[in-house]
Enzyme design. Structure first.
Site, mmCIF file in Angstrom:
data_model
loop_
_atom_site.group_PDB
_atom_site.id
_atom_site.type_symbol
_atom_site.label_atom_id
_atom_site.label_comp_id
_atom_site.label_asym_id
_atom_site.label_seq_id
_atom_site.Cartn_x
_atom_site.Cartn_y
_atom_site.Cartn_z
ATOM 1 N N PHE A 133 0.848 -1.192 0.000
ATOM 2 C CA PHE A 133 0.000 0.000 0.000
ATOM 3 C C PHE A 133 0.879 1.236 0.000
ATOM 4 O O PHE A 133 1.792 1.348 0.823
ATOM 5 C CB PHE A 133 -0.930 0.030 1.222
ATOM 6 C CG PHE A 133 -1.882 1.201 1.184
ATOM 7 C CD1 PHE A 133 -2.998 1.185 0.357
ATOM 8 C CD2 PHE A 133 -1.639 2.341 1.943
ATOM 9 C CE1 PHE A 133 -3.858 2.283 0.292
ATOM 10 C CE2 PHE A 133 -2.495 3.439 1.883
ATOM 11 C CZ PHE A 133 -3.606 3.412 1.061
ATOM 12 N N ASP A 143 9.081 2.553 1.419
ATOM 13 C CA ASP A 143 7.933 3.308 1.909
ATOM 14 C C ASP A 143 7.832 3.033 3.412
ATOM 15 O O ASP A 143 7.354 1.992 3.832
ATOM 16 C CB ASP A 143 6.666 2.863 1.164
ATOM 17 C CG ASP A 143 5.414 3.542 1.688
ATOM 18 O OD1 ASP A 143 5.468 4.158 2.772
ATOM 19 O OD2 ASP A 143 4.371 3.440 1.024
ATOM 20 N N LYS A 181 2.732 9.718 8.336
ATOM 21 C CA LYS A 181 2.025 9.261 9.537
ATOM 22 C C LYS A 181 2.649 9.783 10.851
ATOM 23 O O LYS A 181 2.401 10.918 11.223
ATOM 24 C CB LYS A 181 1.894 7.740 9.530
ATOM 25 C CG LYS A 181 0.905 7.253 8.451
ATOM 26 C CD LYS A 181 0.352 5.875 8.713
ATOM 27 C CE LYS A 181 -0.855 5.596 7.834
ATOM 28 N NZ LYS A 181 -0.582 4.813 6.636
HETATM 29 C C1 LIG Z 1 -0.867 5.151 5.189
HETATM 30 C C2 LIG Z 1 0.148 4.761 4.182
HETATM 31 C C3 LIG Z 1 0.342 5.513 3.002
HETATM 32 C C4 LIG Z 1 -0.541 6.669 2.616
HETATM 33 O O1 LIG Z 1 -0.395 7.778 3.463
HETATM 34 P P1 LIG Z 1 -1.458 8.967 3.365
HETATM 35 O O2 LIG Z 1 -0.945 9.966 4.363
HETATM 36 O O3 LIG Z 1 -2.793 8.400 3.690
HETATM 37 O O4 LIG Z 1 -1.419 9.479 1.986
HETATM 38 C C5 LIG Z 1 1.369 5.133 2.157
HETATM 39 N N1 LIG Z 1 2.149 4.094 2.436
HETATM 40 C C6 LIG Z 1 1.999 3.350 3.550
HETATM 41 C C7 LIG Z 1 2.919 2.210 3.815
HETATM 42 C C8 LIG Z 1 0.972 3.642 4.459
HETATM 43 O O5 LIG Z 1 0.800 2.884 5.532
#
Ligand SMILES: *Cc1c(COP(=O)(O)O)cnc(C)c1O
Length: 403
Positions: free
Chosen positions: A136, A221, A250
């Protein structure tokens, strides 16, 4: 005006389905709703509230900066952004920082940078991006297409191209995909939304080696794993593998929206003046709060505390599971913990969350089969014990409902 859950259905676009309670106040790991009912928060705003709610260091940074200067745009730079960038680069492999407002935007910047880098240094054919099934990376059209769930990117017209996927932890499948036309590989160093899946050491080292062999950039990521979540400042630091680009969001702002992409000077130079940007990215108010969060988390006490709290979480969850046998596995790292439901509860992870709210504890799911806990990194031991006692009552209810 009556402000309640019904109003949501009247005035909000129906892309979310929030729970019935509306929290109005938080302090540490506790939250209160409109009726004054109290909850223990093991959800942490989806791994965002790394210091719980209204942490004094964050509140004072917000107030202090709020009375100085809020916003300038990138026509000017600002002190909080420069201080935060210096601290991020001092604490990691990176030399340069680009600030955004969310995880998706940080990833968007990383992917665009990788494409520019490949075009400048190699050729237009080197544009392939490899990512992993169930990964994700956010919801912009580029990042959601790189994410490994086609259901999230289908139905919006033609997708950004030259993006392929294989299974996480399948090095042979990855090796079959990568070539000299691969520009970048984007991966989470522990899949969060995809079900709390850790990488095998050989897999992540193999990915790094194959990226080197084919001159492809490795993008980690760390939007969910970063800023202390796994017990390291960044998860890569516990894996013995260094990425070329890393994204963070986050927990970075502890609840204030901010994202960042960090990389080396050599790679960063390919985002030349005018190639990318953001009106709010690196805004002084966001950076001041993030600096306070970063200073507070990046200490041996907090990072070692995460490992101790993980042990207690696992111990209590295991005891609940010994009694009720609802999980086939308890996995994850640090305070990113998942309970995989057994066959009997397949597809029903959300029931644990719903019953938890009724018992006064907030948790999350990661897909239909994993119950996820992402509490504050400084959650007190007493709150872990009380929250888990409430969660045990929720588990008992789920077992009863499915008897
Ligand atoms: C939550 C998340 C995102 C997206 O972040 P947003 O601030 O909602 O755009 C991207 N990558 C990972 C691994 C995430 O957990």
């Amino acid at each position: 005006m009556t402000i309640n859950r019904e109003l949501f259905d009247q005035v909000m676009v129906p892309n979310y389905s929030p729970s019935a309670v509306i929290p109005v106040k938080g302090e540490g790991s506790r939250v209160w709703d409109q009726e004054g009912r109290e909850y223990i928060d093991f959800a942490g705003g989806i791994a965002v509230n790394c210091l719980g709610h209204c942490h004094p260091a964050l509140v004072s940074a917000l107030k202090e900066q709020g009375e100085k200067i809020w916003h300038l745009s990138n026509v000017m730079t600002n002190e909080p952004a420069l201080r935060l960038a210096k601290k991020l680069t001092d604490a990691t492999f990176a030399d340069k920082v680009y600030f955004a407002n969310s995880g998706a935007e940080a990833n968007e910047a990383a992917l665009k940078l990788a494409r520019r880098w490949a075009l400048d240094k190699f050729n237009a054919e080197k544009s392939q991006i490899i990512a992993f099934n169930k990964g994700f990376h956010g919801r912009t059209f580029f990042t959601v297409t790189v994410g490994g769930q086609a259901a999230y990117s289908d139905g919006f017209g033609p997708k950004p191209g030259d993006i392929v996927h294989c299974d996480y932890n399948d090095l042979a499948a990855f090796e079959a995909l990568i070539s000299d036309n691969t520009c970048a590989v984007m991966m989470e160093p522990l899949q969060g939304e995809g079900g709390i899946v850790s990488p095998e050491a050989e897999f992540v080292k193999g990915v790094r080696a194959l990226c080197d062999k084919h001159n492809a950039l490795l993008i980690f990521d760390e939007v969910q794993t970063g800023v202390g979540r796994t017990g390291e400042l960044y998860a890569y630091q516990g894996l013995d593998v260094t990425p070329d680009i890393l994204t963070t969001a986050k927990a970075l702002g502890g609840g204030f929206p901010i994202g960042g992409m960090i990389t080396t000077t050599e790679i960063a130079q390919h985002l030349k003046i005018g190639t990318h940007g953001s009106t709010y990215g690196g805004n002084p108010l966001a950076c001041a709060v993030a600096e306070a969060a970063f200073d507070t988390v990046n200490t041996p006490e907090v990072l070692n505390g995460v490992k101790e709290k993980e042990a207690l979480f696992r111990e209590l969850l295991t005891a609940i599971n010994d009694k009720y046998q609802v999980f086939s596995e308890i996995r994850g790292k640090g305070l990113l913990i998942g309970g995989v439901v057994t066959e009997k509860y397949a597809g029903k992870a959300k029931e644990f969350l719903t019953e938890g709210v009724k018992e006064g504890v907030m948790s999350l799911v990661a897909g239909a089969n994993v119950v996820r806990f992402t509490p504050s990194l400084v959650v007190p031991e007493a709150d872990i014990r009380e929250g888990m006692a409430r969660f045990e009552r929720a588990v008992a209810r789920v077992v009863e409902n499915n008897a």
